[in-house]
Design an enzyme around this catalytic site. Structure first.
Site, mmCIF file in Angstrom:
data_model
loop_
_atom_site.group_PDB
_atom_site.id
_atom_site.type_symbol
_atom_site.label_atom_id
_atom_site.label_comp_id
_atom_site.label_asym_id
_atom_site.label_seq_id
_atom_site.Cartn_x
_atom_site.Cartn_y
_atom_site.Cartn_z
ATOM 1 N N HIS A 136 0.876 -1.179 0.000
ATOM 2 C CA HIS A 136 0.000 0.000 0.000
ATOM 3 C C HIS A 136 0.915 1.231 0.000
ATOM 4 O O HIS A 136 2.014 1.190 0.557
ATOM 5 C CB HIS A 136 -0.836 -0.052 1.277
ATOM 6 C CG HIS A 136 -1.896 0.976 1.406
ATOM 7 N ND1 HIS A 136 -1.635 2.250 1.830
ATOM 8 C CD2 HIS A 136 -3.234 0.912 1.187
ATOM 9 C CE1 HIS A 136 -2.778 2.929 1.862
ATOM 10 N NE2 HIS A 136 -3.758 2.141 1.490
ATOM 11 N N ASP A 213 3.230 -4.427 7.978
ATOM 12 C CA ASP A 213 1.990 -3.677 7.783
ATOM 13 C C ASP A 213 0.848 -4.653 8.075
ATOM 14 O O ASP A 213 0.555 -5.544 7.271
ATOM 15 C CB ASP A 213 1.924 -3.168 6.335
ATOM 16 C CG ASP A 213 0.582 -2.510 6.017
ATOM 17 O OD1 ASP A 213 -0.314 -2.525 6.886
ATOM 18 O OD2 ASP A 213 0.437 -1.995 4.896
ATOM 19 N N GLN A 216 -4.299 -5.044 7.076
ATOM 20 C CA GLN A 216 -5.294 -5.997 6.555
ATOM 21 C C GLN A 216 -5.206 -7.354 7.236
ATOM 22 O O GLN A 216 -5.924 -8.282 6.836
ATOM 23 C CB GLN A 216 -5.120 -6.171 5.032
ATOM 24 C CG GLN A 216 -5.353 -4.918 4.217
ATOM 25 C CD GLN A 216 -6.807 -4.433 4.253
ATOM 26 O OE1 GLN A 216 -7.714 -5.142 4.685
ATOM 27 N NE2 GLN A 216 -7.030 -3.201 3.814
ATOM 28 N N LYS A 239 -10.375 -0.435 10.507
ATOM 29 C CA LYS A 239 -10.541 -1.610 9.643
ATOM 30 C C LYS A 239 -10.859 -2.851 10.464
ATOM 31 O O LYS A 239 -10.977 -3.948 9.939
ATOM 32 C CB LYS A 239 -9.266 -1.859 8.829
ATOM 33 C CG LYS A 239 -8.986 -0.785 7.785
ATOM 34 C CD LYS A 239 -7.741 -1.113 7.011
ATOM 35 C CE LYS A 239 -7.142 0.087 6.316
ATOM 36 N NZ LYS A 239 -7.870 0.490 5.115
ATOM 37 N N CYS A 377 -4.794 2.482 -3.752
ATOM 38 C CA CYS A 377 -3.595 2.968 -3.037
ATOM 39 C C CYS A 377 -2.407 2.048 -3.257
ATOM 40 O O CYS A 377 -1.620 1.805 -2.338
ATOM 41 C CB CYS A 377 -3.872 3.136 -1.546
ATOM 42 S SG CYS A 377 -5.142 4.325 -1.199
HETATM 43 N N1 PMP Z 1 -1.800 -0.789 4.603
HETATM 44 C C1 PMP Z 1 -2.772 -1.468 3.986
HETATM 45 C C2 PMP Z 1 -2.467 -2.844 3.466
HETATM 46 C C3 PMP Z 1 -4.026 -0.896 3.848
HETATM 47 O O1 PMP Z 1 -5.004 -1.585 3.231
HETATM 48 C C4 PMP Z 1 -4.262 0.403 4.354
HETATM 49 C C5 PMP Z 1 -5.617 1.078 4.214
HETATM 50 N N2 PMP Z 1 -6.258 0.879 3.014
HETATM 51 C C6 PMP Z 1 -3.212 1.057 4.994
HETATM 52 C C7 PMP Z 1 -2.002 0.425 5.107
HETATM 53 C C8 PMP Z 1 -3.364 2.450 5.545
HETATM 54 O O2 PMP Z 1 -4.311 2.493 6.539
HETATM 55 P P1 PMP Z 1 -4.851 3.899 7.088
HETATM 56 O O3 PMP Z 1 -5.351 4.652 5.899
HETATM 57 O O4 PMP Z 1 -5.943 3.510 8.028
HETATM 58 O O5 PMP Z 1 -3.705 4.567 7.767
#
Ligand code: PMP
Length: 421
Positions: A136, A213, A216, A239, A377
């Site tokens: 991401h 990270d 997910q 999430k 993203c």
């Molecule tokens: N890493 C992953 C794999 C994500 O899916 C996301 C959110 N889509 C993020 C990081 C970032 O999360 P946040 O926008 O809540 O900071």
């Protein structure tokens, strides 16, 4: 809370998503010709159970003081609730102590905190950070920026056709120049679950640190930072049934102690003089200003909710539902699924022949089915997959086969509509 299907012991009961739904007021919403909302954008954010809504409301109604400051009763209650949430969340991820758990505003802030507090302090020219092609942006751009400033280099381990990490290429790129391996536990595009324990062990073997990270994975998989041996791990509350604006960075205590603060100001200092300041002990050293107190309390309630459901049971339910969704979507002519990893979460990205992903999502919305479309993203991954954008359905514990059926019906109707016009 109404989550169990019978009076059998929790370990052997299947999760009943229909019963779970009753805990989520948003899922009662009716759209599109009296159809109930089918929410399949859980990788972006999840709905909130009453237990979370009530915990945050109670704080605002009864205990709305600031933390770690005044001596009055509301401040003491707020501090107690905030620190109790930290304790429960630390236990939830197997953290050895609450000192290693920093509240952030989300996964993104967690990565930036490490990029500012660790990478900018310790990286030297020529050092490398190894990421994967499925990251991401939030676990990619902070390293790009830090590397540019320090004269370091970001290397990208490629993926294979099925959406799994190319382990051979990863091993080849993991040279002694690498000082940090930053890798996602579960991909928000492909659904792939990476073998993070093995990747962390490989990083440690060459003397690098490893960051996970878990945005997910924390909502869906049992997670234990000690078993993984992670140096850093970050995720977001929203999430995993919690409020927006709250997240967690876990880091080894020794690392947090050695790192520079990220944000400075109130709460994070020990002493302030005219010409310099000293820092509070960890984790407060990294929590400048008034934190998202209600958010932390709400995330604590979300963690309690997930634990009452049982994370193994959630995992089992999602695995069964993902298999069903892959089969049903796989049967649709003209639909191509991206990501076929055997170890995966319930994130399914796809393209429908001749229909733009945004049109797919918009058409689904008109039938009351919420899915996501866009570059998700993950633009470097979109380039690798050679697509400008994808549609994505992502499952969670309150989804069931009837939700997948509604998605399939919507996609079939979209195909009929767009191919007829
Ligand atoms: N890493 C992953 C794999 C994500 O899916 C996301 C959110 N889509 C993020 C990081 C970032 O999360 P946040 O926008 O809540 O900071």
């Amino acid at each position: 809370m109404s989550v169990l299907t019978s009076k059998e012991p929790a370990e052997i009961q299947a999760l009943s998503p229909q019963t779970v739904r009753a805990d989520f007021p948003a899922l009662d919403r009716i759209f599109a010709d009296q159809q109930r909302l089918v929410y399949l954008d859980n990788a972006a954010t999840t709905q909130k159970p009453r237990a979370v809504l009530e915990a945050t409301r109670r704080y605002y109604e009864e205990s709305a003081g600031n933390v770690h400051r005044a001596v009055h009763r509301l401040a003491a209650e707020a501090t107690e609730l905030y620190e109790a949430a930290r304790q429960r969340i630390a236990k939830f991820i197997g953290a050895p102590s609450t000192r290693s758990m920093v509240f952030t505003h989300g996964a993104t802030e967690g990565f930036n905190l490490v990029a500012y507090g660790w990478a900018r302090k310790f990286l030297k020219a020529g050092d490398e950070i190894l990421v994967t092609e499925m990251e991401h942006h939030s676990n990619f751009v902070p390293w790009q920026r830090a590397a540019q400033e320090r004269g370091a280099v970001v290397r990208i381990a490629p993926i294979l056709e099925d959406g799994t990490l190319d382990r051979v290429a990863f091993a080849r790129l993991l040279t002694p120049r690498v000082k940090l391996v930053a890798v996602t536990h579960a991909s928000n595009v492909l659904g792939t679950v990476n073998p993070v324990a093995e990747l962390i062990a490989a990083a440690h073997a060459i003397g690098a640190l490893a960051l996970v990270d878990a945005a997910q994975s924390a909502p869906h998989l049992p997670l234990d930072v000690r078993a993984l041996d992670a140096d850093f791990l970050a995720f977001s509350g929203h999430k995993m049934l919690g409020p927006t604006g709250i997240g967690v960075l876990y880091a080894r205590e020794t690392l947090l102690e050695a790192m520079d603060p990220f944000l400075t100001g109130g709460e994070m200092i020990s002493k302030v003089f005219d010409d310099h300041a000293t820092w509070a002990d960890i984790p407060q050293k990294f929590e400048a200003g008034t934190p998202h107190i209600a958010g932390a309390i709400g995330l604590g309630a979300a963690v309690d909710y997930l634990e009452r459901l049982g994370r193994e049971r959630v995992r089992q339910h999602e695995q069964q539902l993902t298999a069903y969704a892959l089969e049903r979507l796989g049967d649709l002519p003209g639909l191509r699924i991206f990501g076929r990893a055997p170890e995966r979460v319930g994130v399914i990205s796809f393209a429908l022949d001749g229909v733009h992903p945004h049109d797919v999502a918009q058409f689904c919305d008109q039938t009351g089915v919420a899915i996501r479309a866009g570059h998700l993203c993950a633009q470097p991954l979109m380039h690798r997959l050679d697509v400008p954008a994808l549609s994505r359905a992502s499952l969670y514990l309150y989804n069931a086969t009837d939700d997948v059926d509604r998605l399939v019906e919507a996609l079939q109707a979209a195909q009929r509509f767009f191919h007829a016009t």
